[in-house]
Design an enzyme around this catalytic site. Sequence first.
Site, PDB file in Angstrom:
ATOM      1  N   ARG A   1       0.803  -1.216   0.000  1.00  0.00           N
ATOM      2  CA  ARG A   1       0.000   0.000   0.000  1.00  0.00           C
ATOM      3  C   ARG A   1       0.839   1.270   0.000  1.00  0.00           C
ATOM      4  O   ARG A   1       0.575   2.207  -0.770  1.00  0.00           O
ATOM      5  CB  ARG A   1      -0.951   0.020   1.217  1.00  0.00           C
ATOM      6  CG  ARG A   1      -2.216  -0.782   1.037  1.00  0.00           C
ATOM      7  CD  ARG A   1      -2.694  -1.337   2.347  1.00  0.00           C
ATOM      8  NE  ARG A   1      -1.696  -2.255   2.895  1.00  0.00           N
ATOM      9  CZ  ARG A   1      -1.598  -3.535   2.514  1.00  0.00           C
ATOM     10  NH1 ARG A   1      -2.431  -4.022   1.647  1.00  0.00           N
ATOM     11  NH2 ARG A   1      -0.654  -4.304   3.026  1.00  0.00           N
ATOM     12  N   THR A   2       1.848   1.320   0.862  1.00  0.00           N
ATOM     13  CA  THR A   2       2.629   2.555   0.976  1.00  0.00           C
ATOM     14  C   THR A   2       3.338   2.860  -0.334  1.00  0.00           C
ATOM     15  O   THR A   2       3.245   3.976  -0.863  1.00  0.00           O
ATOM     16  CB  THR A   2       3.643   2.449   2.125  1.00  0.00           C
ATOM     17  OG1 THR A   2       2.949   2.202   3.349  1.00  0.00           O
ATOM     18  CG2 THR A   2       4.439   3.742   2.257  1.00  0.00           C
TER      19      THR A   2
ATOM     20  N   LYS B   1      25.249  -5.585  -2.647  1.00  0.00           N
ATOM     21  CA  LYS B   1      26.675  -5.764  -2.897  1.00  0.00           C
ATOM     22  C   LYS B   1      27.532  -5.155  -1.783  1.00  0.00           C
ATOM     23  O   LYS B   1      28.759  -5.176  -1.857  1.00  0.00           O
ATOM     24  CB  LYS B   1      27.056  -5.108  -4.227  1.00  0.00           C
ATOM     25  CG  LYS B   1      26.293  -5.616  -5.429  1.00  0.00           C
ATOM     26  CD  LYS B   1      26.658  -4.815  -6.674  1.00  0.00           C
ATOM     27  CE  LYS B   1      25.828  -5.244  -7.875  1.00  0.00           C
ATOM     28  NZ  LYS B   1      26.136  -4.421  -9.083  1.00  0.00           N
TER      29      LYS B   1
ATOM     30  N   ARG C   1      11.735   3.638   2.613  1.00  0.00           N
ATOM     31  CA  ARG C   1      11.409   2.734   3.717  1.00  0.00           C
ATOM     32  C   ARG C   1      12.656   1.903   4.017  1.00  0.00           C
ATOM     33  O   ARG C   1      13.308   1.404   3.111  1.00  0.00           O
ATOM     34  CB  ARG C   1      10.238   1.820   3.360  1.00  0.00           C
ATOM     35  CG  ARG C   1      10.023   0.703   4.392  1.00  0.00           C
ATOM     36  CD  ARG C   1       8.743  -0.062   4.155  1.00  0.00           C
ATOM     37  NE  ARG C   1       7.591   0.736   4.548  1.00  0.00           N
ATOM     38  CZ  ARG C   1       6.359   0.243   4.678  1.00  0.00           C
ATOM     39  NH1 ARG C   1       6.127  -1.030   4.447  1.00  0.00           N
ATOM     40  NH2 ARG C   1       5.368   1.029   5.034  1.00  0.00           N
TER      41      ARG C   1
ATOM     42  N   HIS D   1       6.256   6.201  11.149  1.00  0.00           N
ATOM     43  CA  HIS D   1       5.623   6.057   9.823  1.00  0.00           C
ATOM     44  C   HIS D   1       4.706   7.276   9.664  1.00  0.00           C
ATOM     45  O   HIS D   1       3.480   7.155   9.704  1.00  0.00           O
ATOM     46  CB  HIS D   1       4.833   4.755   9.774  1.00  0.00           C
ATOM     47  CG  HIS D   1       4.486   4.294   8.377  1.00  0.00           C
ATOM     48  ND1 HIS D   1       4.595   5.119   7.275  1.00  0.00           N
ATOM     49  CD2 HIS D   1       4.034   3.098   7.916  1.00  0.00           C
ATOM     50  CE1 HIS D   1       4.218   4.453   6.203  1.00  0.00           C
ATOM     51  NE2 HIS D   1       3.879   3.215   6.566  1.00  0.00           N
TER      52      HIS D   1
END
Length: 305
Positions: free
Chosen positions: A51-52, A80, A101, A129
Amino acid sequence: MNKNSLVSISDYTKDDIWRIIQSAKSFEEQPNRSVLQGKIAATLFFEPSTRTRLSFETAVNRLGGKIIGFADAATSSSSKGETLKDTISMVSNYVDLIIMRHHLEGAARYASEITNVPVINAGDGANQHPTQTMLDIYSIYKTQGTLDNIHITMVGDLKYGRTVHSLIFGMSHFNPTFHFVAPEELRLPEVYKNFCDKHNIRYYEHTEFSEDVINVSDILYMTRVQRERFTDLIEYEKVKNVYILRNKMLANSKDNLRVLHPLPRVNEIAYDVDDNPKAYFIEQAKNGMYVREAIICDVLGIPCK
């Protein structure tokens, strides 16, 4: 460092929250605009999201901008061994905005300090958030007609639930009363209770998810027990299904009660709740697009009208 970044809901004053709400209302009336033409946003998702990420990317597309980035850190050079500093510094060369995020608490704050491009925190570990908080607050406002004196019951993972932590901060401006329902293993950390004490916010703690608690609530905020936050899976299995909301439990609740959930859900809301008009979590997710359009324009200094 770009001072327009949104890293924590604590970055917003009460006036800022109202400004975003009014802007979100405007975008809900007219979501498709061309205000981001010539702008490029990077979505850097080091942690899984549906959703985000999709609502952010839809918001940028509806506003006429373009998107680059990744939805899986395994496809980026971090796999890496590239440091977060180098990733942010490199991406900053290409874009006007970074939406990130990350699984580490404080990662978004760190990113905002090493770039002049505005950073929007799309979730950092169990910490914050803020855009979810703003869509939660917008959903509360839409369903209750006010933000003042709301009784909010939060259920489930209050220890690791960053949406819970952010919502406590965000609603602190509006004289809420909180009921915190959690097993001992997932109870709200002391730092958030100390915050409530400092700001004279009323709260009550419960280990039983009873209809008595539901019936005093205006907002019932359900949360998922987050498997990814547990290092001991035995502990996760012990608490994952401790609270389940069923439709019959809403029988005597207030008419204005609305059930919210930051999603995804697992077992904590039974499917027989979905047809109850008090279930609002799907509409809540839709509100995220309008709120994120408002926040994107806000951090870029673009008027919404």
